[in-house]
Design an enzyme around this catalytic site. Structure first.
Site: not given
Length: 142
Positions: A13, A87
């Site tokens: 990202h 994550e």
């Protein structure tokens, strides 16, 4: 001869404010900052002529914004958000400064550095399982 290869493209990202100031994000749902939005636009533009069969993303905002910008160039490509690619949950350490953690809890910080590679391999393993599931699900067996 049939081509039996599979190419996997992994994109991180764009930048968040937390990235910039050195904050551990983990599963905190942080947003892309202005530079992160520009990075997402740039990677989407770079990949606009690539062929993708499947697109997966973590369901967190920072990854979804990046992925949506890429998928926008591929109108027939479905984006599949999944918890499986989130994550690592850093528990009480989420939201803490990396530099402060080095000082306040050096043992944990050193352990964190060691297991980050293991976590990356775990995420890649999940990605391969998702791809295999999608492939097997779509194979027509006569």
């Amino acid at each position: 001869m049939k081509n039996n290869t599979c190419e996997i493209t992994v994109i991180r990202h764009g930048q968040t404010t937390a990235n910039k100031v050195g904050t551990l994000q983990g599963q905190l749902d942080t947003q892309l900052d202005d530079l992160g939005l520009l990075q997402a636009d740039a990677v989407a533009n770079r990949l606009k002529n690539y062929h993708f069969d499947i697109a997966y993303s973590s369901d967190l905002s920072r990854t979804m914004v990046t992925a949506k910008k890429i998928v926008a160039f591929h109108p027939n490509l479905e984006l599949n958000p999944t918890l499986e690619l989130r994550e690592w949950n850093l528990g009480i350490f989420q939201g803490q400064s990396i530099n402060e953690l080095k000082i306040s809890n050096p043992d944990f910080f050193n352990l964190l550095k060691k297991v980050l590679l293991e976590h990356l391999l775990n995420v890649m393993s999940k990605l391969f399982r998702l791809i295999r599931w999608k492939f097997v699900k779509n194979v027509d067996i006569h």
